[in-house]
Write a protein that holds these residues in place. Structure first.
Motif, PDB file in Angstrom:
ATOM      1  N   ALA A 189      29.448  11.648 -16.908  1.00 12.73           N
ATOM      2  CA  ALA A 189      29.898  10.253 -16.926  1.00 12.73           C
ATOM      3  C   ALA A 189      30.198   9.798 -18.349  1.00 12.73           C
ATOM      4  N   ASP A 190      29.411  10.271 -19.321  1.00 10.84           N
ATOM      5  CA  ASP A 190      29.667   9.920 -20.717  1.00 10.84           C
ATOM      6  C   ASP A 190      31.024  10.440 -21.183  1.00 10.84           C
ATOM      7  N   ALA A 191      31.479  11.529 -20.579  1.00 11.47           N
ATOM      8  CA  ALA A 191      32.738  12.154 -20.973  1.00 11.47           C
ATOM      9  C   ALA A 191      33.940  11.590 -20.221  1.00 11.47           C
ATOM     10  N   TRP A 192      33.699  10.646 -19.310  1.00 12.72           N
ATOM     11  CA  TRP A 192      34.771  10.122 -18.443  1.00 12.72           C
ATOM     12  C   TRP A 192      34.543   8.622 -18.295  1.00 12.72           C
ATOM     13  N   ARG A 193      34.931   7.867 -19.319  1.00 17.07           N
ATOM     14  CA  ARG A 193      34.520   6.477 -19.406  1.00 17.07           C
ATOM     15  C   ARG A 193      35.449   5.552 -18.625  1.00 17.07           C
ATOM     16  N   PRO A 194      34.891   4.679 -17.807  1.00 18.95           N
ATOM     17  CA  PRO A 194      35.708   3.695 -17.089  1.00 18.95           C
ATOM     18  C   PRO A 194      36.171   2.583 -18.013  1.00 18.95           C
ATOM     19  N   VAL A 195      37.052   1.759 -17.506  1.00 19.93           N
ATOM     20  CA  VAL A 195      37.504   0.610 -18.277  1.00 19.93           C
ATOM     21  C   VAL A 195      36.407  -0.452 -18.328  1.00 19.93           C
ATOM     22  N   VAL A 196      35.727  -0.661 -17.199  1.00 23.77           N
ATOM     23  CA  VAL A 196      34.650  -1.645 -17.086  1.00 23.77           C
ATOM     24  C   VAL A 196      33.411  -0.947 -16.560  1.00 23.77           C
ATOM     25  N   GLU A 197      32.271  -1.240 -17.164  1.00 24.23           N
ATOM     26  CA  GLU A 197      31.022  -0.635 -16.715  1.00 24.23           C
ATOM     27  C   GLU A 197      29.900  -1.665 -16.762  1.00 24.23           C
ATOM     28  N   ASP A 198      29.057  -1.638 -15.735  1.00 27.14           N
ATOM     29  CA  ASP A 198      27.865  -2.469 -15.686  1.00 27.14           C
ATOM     30  C   ASP A 198      26.734  -1.590 -15.191  1.00 27.14           C
ATOM     31  N   LYS A 199      25.519  -2.114 -15.198  1.00 32.86           N
ATOM     32  CA  LYS A 199      24.389  -1.310 -14.765  1.00 32.86           C
ATOM     33  C   LYS A 199      23.518  -2.084 -13.793  1.00 32.86           C
ATOM     34  N   ASP A 206      16.690   5.209 -10.986  1.00 33.61           N
ATOM     35  CA  ASP A 206      16.091   4.061 -10.300  1.00 33.61           C
ATOM     36  C   ASP A 206      16.972   2.835 -10.464  1.00 33.61           C
ATOM     37  N   PRO A 207      17.421   2.203  -9.362  1.00 32.42           N
ATOM     38  CA  PRO A 207      18.242   0.990  -9.507  1.00 32.42           C
ATOM     39  C   PRO A 207      17.452  -0.225  -9.970  1.00 32.42           C
ATOM     40  N   GLY A 208      16.136  -0.132  -9.983  1.00 30.02           N
ATOM     41  CA  GLY A 208      15.328  -1.226 -10.499  1.00 30.02           C
ATOM     42  C   GLY A 208      15.205  -2.419  -9.573  1.00 30.02           C
ATOM     43  N   MET A 209      15.578  -2.260  -8.312  1.00 27.11           N
ATOM     44  CA  MET A 209      15.484  -3.327  -7.323  1.00 27.11           C
ATOM     45  C   MET A 209      15.500  -2.690  -5.947  1.00 27.11           C
ATOM     46  N   ALA A 216      24.225  -4.097  -2.414  1.00 29.15           N
ATOM     47  CA  ALA A 216      24.955  -5.367  -2.419  1.00 29.15           C
ATOM     48  C   ALA A 216      25.595  -5.608  -3.787  1.00 29.15           C
ATOM     49  N   ARG A 217      24.890  -5.254  -4.862  1.00 25.14           N
ATOM     50  CA  ARG A 217      25.449  -5.392  -6.208  1.00 25.14           C
ATOM     51  C   ARG A 217      26.652  -4.471  -6.388  1.00 25.14           C
ATOM     52  N   VAL A 218      26.563  -3.253  -5.839  1.00 22.62           N
ATOM     53  CA  VAL A 218      27.700  -2.326  -5.900  1.00 22.62           C
ATOM     54  C   VAL A 218      28.922  -2.950  -5.233  1.00 22.62           C
ATOM     55  N   CYS A 219      28.720  -3.506  -4.043  1.00 19.64           N
ATOM     56  CA  CYS A 219      29.832  -4.104  -3.305  1.00 19.64           C
ATOM     57  C   CYS A 219      30.404  -5.309  -4.056  1.00 19.64           C
ATOM     58  N   GLU A 220      29.528  -6.140  -4.609  1.00 18.84           N
ATOM     59  CA  GLU A 220      29.989  -7.315  -5.351  1.00 18.84           C
ATOM     60  C   GLU A 220      30.818  -6.897  -6.554  1.00 18.84           C
ATOM     61  N   PHE A 221      30.322  -5.941  -7.327  1.00 19.15           N
ATOM     62  CA  PHE A 221      31.048  -5.454  -8.508  1.00 19.15           C
ATOM     63  C   PHE A 221      32.412  -4.888  -8.102  1.00 19.15           C
ATOM     64  N   SER A 222      32.444  -4.097  -7.031  1.00 17.55           N
ATOM     65  CA  SER A 222      33.684  -3.469  -6.587  1.00 17.55           C
ATOM     66  C   SER A 222      34.712  -4.511  -6.178  1.00 17.55           C
TER      67      SER A 222
END
Length: 242
Positions: free
Chosen positions: A12-22, A46-49, A56-62
């Motif tokens: 993933a470090d070698a293939w960077r997206p335009v926008v990234e969140d965590k 760990d997603p931490g939640m 749901a956060r994945v869907c919202e971001f997408s």
């Protein structure tokens, strides 16, 4: 994290997206639809939640970034089992193949007739991305980081190389049909190894769809082995008409 997760993070470090969140350890990525890896949530660690909240956060971001919700995760992992329990399904409609083998192998050495461009040429773009006028997303994903633009015999063949820690990440290896069966792919791989060794890499990683038999045969012949697999998942109820 386990070895497969560590390799996924380096890739993933070698293939960077335009926008990234965590979301905890998960990486949410968007790049205007250019490649699955740059437009999916890399769900390792760990997603931490609670899991349903993370999805749901994945869907919202997408939806905010105009891409379908997709999760990339390691085959056989607890995360994959949880996705199935949440009624997500393998994204079998992914054009490049939803099931991917991650291969590790030795760095090649030396090769005549291969050079690395200081920046990608129109011919390099045409062969590796199918266009001489790359979009901003294509340009960002393929040129961000410590990247090399290898070419063989003018541009009879081309490859993208990137350094991610101790790993050389090879992608977009292509040879024009009229120049195939002349050893150019092997020469590009060998030169890529020399390029990477000068920059501190000690091993090479590749990501290949499991149904790409010719590519897999080439890499096995070069000493690569399958380290693990990943798969793309999508919500079963997702409306893809919009």
């Amino acid at each position: 994290m386990n070895p497969a997760e560590n390799v996924e993070l380096r890739c993933a470090d070698a293939w960077r997206p335009v926008v990234e969140d965590k979301v905890g350890d998960w990486r949410l990525r968007a790049a205007s639809g250019f490649t699955g890896r740059a437009n999916s949530a890399l769900a390792v660690g760990d997603p931490g939640m609670p899991f349903d909240q993370a999805l749901a956060r994945v869907c919202e971001f997408s939806h905010v970034h105009g891409i379908p919700p997709v999760v990339q995760t390691i085959v056989g992992s607890e995360t994959e089992q949880a996705l199935e329990a949440a009624r997500w399904v393998p994204n079998t409609g992914h054009a490049a193949g939803h099931l991917v083998a991650v291969l590790l192998g030795p760095l090649g050495t030396g090769a005549d007739g291969i050079s690395f461009l200081p920046e990608p040429s129109p011919a390099w773009w045409e062969l590796t991305a199918g266009t001489t006028a790359p979009s901003p997303a294509q340009r960002h994903v393929l040129t961000t980081g410590e990247v090399g633009y290898g070419v063989a015999e003018g541009t009879a063949g081309a490859v993208r190389t990137a350094i991610a820690g101790e790993l050389l990440h090879v992608s977009r290896l292509a040879v024009r049909p009229e120049h195939r069966r002349r050893g150019l792919a092997k020469a590009l791989m060998a030169a890529s190894g020399s390029w990477a060794a000068e920059r501190g890499a000690t091993e090479c990683v590749l990501q290949v769809a499991v149904d790409n038999a010719p590519a897999l045969a080439l890499y096995v012949a070069l000493g690569f082995r399958e380290h693990h697999r990943y798969r793309y998942w999508t919500p079963a109820c997702e409306d893809r008409s919009s």
